[in-house]
Design an enzyme around this catalytic site. Sequence first.
Site, PDB file in Angstrom:
ATOM      1  N   HIS A 282       0.829  -1.153   0.050  1.00 24.45           N
ATOM      2  CA  HIS A 282      -0.063   0.152  -0.117  1.00 24.45           C
ATOM      3  C   HIS A 282       1.023   1.147   0.102  1.00 24.45           C
ATOM      4  CE1 HIS A 282      -3.255   2.934   1.000  1.00 24.45           C
ATOM      5  NE2 HIS A 282      -4.077   1.830   0.872  1.00 24.45           N
ATOM      6  N   ARG A 305      -5.818   9.880  -0.843  1.00 31.15           N
ATOM      7  CA  ARG A 305      -5.694  10.284  -2.267  1.00 31.15           C
ATOM      8  C   ARG A 305      -6.936  10.617  -2.906  1.00 31.15           C
ATOM      9  NH1 ARG A 305      -3.286   5.969  -4.974  1.00 31.15           N
ATOM     10  NH2 ARG A 305      -4.050   4.483  -3.212  1.00 31.15           N
TER      11      ARG A 305
END
Length: 500
Positions: A282, A305
């Site tokens: 990740h 994000r």
Amino acid sequence: MVFHRMLTVLFFSCLALTIAYLYKQNYPPMSAPIADPGMASRHAIVVGSGLAGLSAASQLISRNIPVRLLERGAKPGGNSIKASSGINGAPTTYQPVAEPLDAFYNDTTRSAGHAMSSFTAQREKLIETLTKNSAAGVEWLVQEKGVDLSRVAQLGGHSYARTHRGAGQAPPGFAIVSALLKQLKESPLFDLRTSCTVTKVLQDGAHVTGVAYAREDGKQEELHGPVIFASGGFGGDAEGLLAKYRPDLAGYPSTNDPRPGTQPLLTAIGAQLIDMDQVQVHPTGFVDPANAATPLKFLGAEVLRGEGGILLLNGKRFVDELDTREKVSNAITTTTPSSESPKQWTVQVVLDEGTYQAAKSHIDFYLFKGLMKKSTIAELGPQALESITQYAKVVAGEATDEFHRTTFANWTLKNPTPESVVYVGVVTPVVHFTMGGVLINVKSEVLGEDEKPIKGLWGAGEVTGGVHGGNRLGGSSLLECVVFGRIAGDQCADYLAGGK
Ligand SMILES: Cc1cc2nc3c(=O)[nH]c(=O)nc-3n(C[C@H](O)[C@H](O)[C@H](O)COP(=O)(O)OP(=O)(O)OC[C@H]3O[C@@H](n4cnc5c(N)ncnc54)[C@H](O)[C@@H]3O)c2cc1C
Ligand SMILES: *[C@@H]1O[C@H](CO)[C@@H](O)[C@H](O)[C@H]1NC(C)=O
Ligand SMILES: *[C@@H]1O[C@H](CO)[C@@H](O)[C@H](O)[C@H]1NC(C)=O
């Protein structure tokens, strides 16, 4: 007065009679009913108290089998308790859009990718078992365990919304684990032993007959009985299994506790491994400024994000932040790390006021934990103002993005100045999930090198491999814990009932 005294006497007489009666009837039951007293002396051993172990234990106890659950940690729950997105299930009544029966199966094989070309038949059967039992798994948690799973989200790689969580504040992993544990602890058949690390699987000829484990005080003990392994993944084994199967990820920090993986305990008795090199990384694990060198990182959720946060390396953007986890991670890891142990990078995740407002509940939590701080562009260093100014032009449509980013979500900062408020945290790629592990069949039996089941041994959860292939879909790991954990519990109960 006299009347009152008579009433009191009457009351206590009745109470005494009632107690005597109930006592004779053994009610309320002092222990759950035991179907076969001979069987009750035979217990099952479960290794690991994450969702896979708790699901297996719950199933065993519903079949009146006493369970000894051994857990290495001081507290139960494993990684499962941290799960934040939810659990997959289809078709369920909570889904906003009804989906065809094979859509989840198709999504899972597509996500597994190239891996499907080896062990094809086994994988197809495992995926079929996972997806076909998914709705029942969710219903089991809702109906029998009282977990709220009424909210459903659509995660990446899914063609329908099928990832279930609760409507309240409690994250799904915590809610599910707590509910199962609470119910288990109410049963006299449940014996949870924490700070007990299983060190060896015991065998008698072809049958697994128990485990050896080390207590907190170092004392070695043995337990005898059939064994369900639910000991989780090896994402936290940076210098051991990760270094062995993925040398490029050796020394990486992880969202998992830094502990040795357990697959070697099973290969020692002939278990077969699959997909050990398939590891999910990740891109945004938080580097906590208060403890930057710890290998255990807190996951920075996808919303950072997704709602419009940008990433800076040495003050410069370097990627389309909305690209896949893999692409964003690769863009970081092809540069020189800022530390070798743990192997990490210093990437800044930067949110403006608009992005912050859109992800407020998450960011407020990160601010509270000290993982992010409210700051100004000036504090980000000399290069940052230039990069953010350029980005604002891209958002305004006055320039094209050199990283081909086309959607900007909730970014609102139009004219950045050194005084502009930003929210910033340091992130680095982290090992998040290990797809590989011991090979099981649809009965959760652990398979040996000859692909025959090892008698008396079952596996469930992240310790197993095969079902996710090259890429796990979000929400499918809690699901595999429930589905294969319950199957393992049932199979083990049958095995004990068969007098083995
Ligand atoms: C931050 C985070 C968020 C996540 N979010 C999601 C999500 O939203 N949805 C989803 O599906 N998945 C999610 N995942 C993945 C998922 O949580 C795990 O893959 C899953 O919970 C694994 O469950 P498990 O029962 O197999 O193992 P675990 O929950 O890790 O439990 C294994 C247990 O076994 C114990 N153990 C290990 N070795 C031994 C030994 N030798 N002796 C005794 N005990 C031992 C460990 O201490 C541990 O408690 C997330 C993971 C993380 C880290
Ligand atoms: C799933 O895949 C099969 C085989 O490719 C296809 O026939 C079927 O239509 C697909 N189902 C859905 C819902 O996409
Ligand atoms: C964030 O952006 C999305 C679309 O990009 C929009 O639907 C949503 O309303 C925005 N949220 C806030 C809080 O502005």
